[in-house]
Structure formats: C-alpha cells, structure tokens
Motif scaffolding. Structure first.
Motif, PDB file in Angstrom:
ATOM      1  N   ARG A 280       9.342 -42.038  54.696  1.00 22.83           N
ATOM      2  CA  ARG A 280       9.522 -40.605  54.455  1.00 22.83           C
ATOM      3  C   ARG A 280       8.169 -39.904  54.431  1.00 22.83           C
ATOM      4  O   ARG A 280       7.990 -38.856  55.040  1.00 22.83           O
ATOM      5  CB  ARG A 280      10.273 -40.365  53.142  1.00 22.83           C
ATOM      6  CG  ARG A 280      10.420 -38.874  52.796  1.00 22.83           C
ATOM      7  CD  ARG A 280      11.254 -38.627  51.543  1.00 22.83           C
ATOM      8  NE  ARG A 280      10.931 -39.439  50.401  1.00 22.83           N
ATOM      9  CZ  ARG A 280       9.928 -39.207  49.553  1.00 22.83           C
ATOM     10  NH1 ARG A 280       9.116 -38.187  49.738  1.00 22.83           N
ATOM     11  NH2 ARG A 280       9.728 -39.997  48.505  1.00 22.83           N
ATOM     12  N   ASN A 281       7.186 -40.489  53.718  1.00 21.75           N
ATOM     13  CA  ASN A 281       5.837 -39.901  53.655  1.00 21.75           C
ATOM     14  C   ASN A 281       5.233 -39.774  55.042  1.00 21.75           C
ATOM     15  O   ASN A 281       4.661 -38.728  55.393  1.00 21.75           O
ATOM     16  CB  ASN A 281       4.908 -40.742  52.788  1.00 21.75           C
ATOM     17  CG  ASN A 281       5.106 -40.606  51.300  1.00 21.75           C
ATOM     18  OD1 ASN A 281       4.450 -41.310  50.542  1.00 21.75           O
ATOM     19  ND2 ASN A 281       5.981 -39.731  50.841  1.00 21.75           N
ATOM     20  N   ASP A 282       5.326 -40.834  55.839  1.00 24.50           N
ATOM     21  CA  ASP A 282       4.757 -40.801  57.192  1.00 24.50           C
ATOM     22  C   ASP A 282       5.404 -39.699  58.019  1.00 24.50           C
ATOM     23  O   ASP A 282       4.725 -38.971  58.749  1.00 24.50           O
ATOM     24  CB  ASP A 282       4.913 -42.156  57.879  1.00 24.50           C
ATOM     25  CG  ASP A 282       4.074 -43.248  57.214  1.00 24.50           C
ATOM     26  OD1 ASP A 282       3.145 -42.929  56.433  1.00 24.50           O
ATOM     27  OD2 ASP A 282       4.363 -44.440  57.467  1.00 24.50           O
ATOM     28  N   GLN A 283       6.717 -39.544  57.891  1.00 28.19           N
ATOM     29  CA  GLN A 283       7.427 -38.494  58.624  1.00 28.19           C
ATOM     30  C   GLN A 283       7.042 -37.110  58.104  1.00 28.19           C
ATOM     31  O   GLN A 283       6.865 -36.177  58.898  1.00 28.19           O
ATOM     32  CB  GLN A 283       8.943 -38.696  58.529  1.00 28.19           C
ATOM     33  CG  GLN A 283       9.731 -37.698  59.369  1.00 28.19           C
ATOM     34  CD  GLN A 283       9.349 -37.743  60.834  1.00 28.19           C
ATOM     35  OE1 GLN A 283       9.375 -38.790  61.459  1.00 28.19           O
ATOM     36  NE2 GLN A 283       8.980 -36.606  61.400  1.00 28.19           N
ATOM     37  N   GLU A 284       6.903 -36.958  56.791  1.00 33.38           N
ATOM     38  CA  GLU A 284       6.507 -35.665  56.222  1.00 33.38           C
ATOM     39  C   GLU A 284       5.136 -35.233  56.742  1.00 33.38           C
ATOM     40  O   GLU A 284       4.937 -34.070  57.088  1.00 33.38           O
ATOM     41  CB  GLU A 284       6.475 -35.740  54.693  1.00 33.38           C
ATOM     42  CG  GLU A 284       7.832 -35.811  54.047  1.00 33.38           C
ATOM     43  CD  GLU A 284       7.765 -36.105  52.551  1.00 33.38           C
ATOM     44  OE1 GLU A 284       8.691 -35.661  51.845  1.00 33.38           O
ATOM     45  OE2 GLU A 284       6.814 -36.769  52.082  1.00 33.38           O
ATOM     46  N   ILE A 285       4.204 -36.180  56.795  1.00 32.91           N
ATOM     47  CA  ILE A 285       2.859 -35.864  57.292  1.00 32.91           C
ATOM     48  C   ILE A 285       2.920 -35.476  58.765  1.00 32.91           C
ATOM     49  O   ILE A 285       2.344 -34.460  59.176  1.00 32.91           O
ATOM     50  CB  ILE A 285       1.890 -37.042  57.053  1.00 32.91           C
ATOM     51  CG1 ILE A 285       1.631 -37.222  55.551  1.00 32.91           C
ATOM     52  CG2 ILE A 285       0.576 -36.823  57.805  1.00 32.91           C
ATOM     53  CD1 ILE A 285       0.877 -38.494  55.183  1.00 32.91           C
ATOM     54  N   ALA A 286       3.638 -36.255  59.571  1.00 21.82           N
ATOM     55  CA  ALA A 286       3.753 -35.958  61.001  1.00 21.82           C
ATOM     56  C   ALA A 286       4.389 -34.591  61.234  1.00 21.82           C
ATOM     57  O   ALA A 286       3.921 -33.814  62.081  1.00 21.82           O
ATOM     58  CB  ALA A 286       4.555 -37.059  61.703  1.00 21.82           C
TER      59      ALA A 286
END
Length: 154
Positions: free
Chosen positions: A33-39
């Motif tokens: 989720r964090n990786d997707q939020e940053i992207a």
C-alpha cells in the motif's frame, strides 16, 4: 490428563504460528500500500527525476548541494517540513536543527546522504523505513512520510 495438557500446548503453538503469519501478511500489505501511495502521489503531482532505492525510499533532489555528502557518522543541521501523504503537516522547522544522523529514522539515515551542504529536496519514506505499524504522536500507524529537507551543514 497428559493428553489434555499436550493438546493444549499444541493448540497454543498452532495459534501463535497463525498470528505471526497473519502479522507478516499484514506488514506485506502495508508495504505494498505504501509503495502504491508513493507512486500515485508522484504521478498525480507530476514529480519527475526521482531516485528509488532498493529499500523503497524515494528521493527527489532539487539542489544537490556540495560535492561532499554527510555519512551515517555525521552530525547534520537541517531545516525540514514533514507531511503525511494527505498533505497534513506533522512536524517541521525553519530554524536549523542539529542531530547525529544515527539518531533518526532509517529513511533519513538513507536519504540525507544524497544531499551535500546547501542541498535540498524531498524524501518519500514508506512506513517500513520510519515508524512501521505503530502510531507515533500525530502519525498514524503504517503512514508514508514526506519530508522536504535542506541540509544546512554537517
């Protein structure tokens, strides 16, 4: 009686293993989720020229600063503004603060050395490189942290 005791112990062990496995899955879900939020944040805000490290830290260098860079053993002086992915501010200072780089979250330990004296930019830090899956002050568990930083000195 022994059989009842043995079954109880086995039940506790099996129950514990399931909890550890579900916690690991939960952390994996938070990481994804964090990786997707940053992207998504980077795409939505048309941010270009970022560097993504193997750990998942994303660095945007606006001004590289001096050729010399701080190391993990450096005392650094910085100004910064810390926000959550939704834009809410949780910390910051316009007056330089000085601290040992070893005394801060892993995202800063990894990210600050990208900037020399006078350098500035943004660190996009997934929770696994910050406070993990626990609330810290006004920062909710599992939060991506965004820091606009300037390295004043080291």
């Amino acid at each position: 009686m022994r059989l009842l005791f043995l079954l109880s112990v086995i039940s506790i062990l099996v129950s514990s293993c399931g909890k550890e496995e579900s916690q690991a899955e939960s952390q994996a879900e938070i990481n994804a989720r964090n990786d997707q939020e940053i992207a998504t944040y980077i795409a939505d805000n048309n941010i270009t020229g970022t560097i993504e490290t193997e750990s998942g830290l994303v660095v945007k260098i606006d001004e590289e600063g001096s050729a010399d860079k701080p190391t993990l053993s450096s005392m650094v002086s910085v100004t910064y503004d810390g926000t959550l992915i939704d834009g809410s501010r949780f910390d910051g200072t316009n007056t330089p603060v000085t601290f040992p780089l070893t005394g801060v979250i892993i995202g800063w330990q990894e990210g600050i050395p990208y900037f020399g004296k006078g350098g500035n930019g943004t660190l996009f830090i997934p929770s696994r490189l910050a406070y993990g899956n626990r609330d810290t002050g006004s920062i909710p568990a599992g939060s991506v942290l965004i820091f606009d930083v300037e390295v004043v000195d080291f």
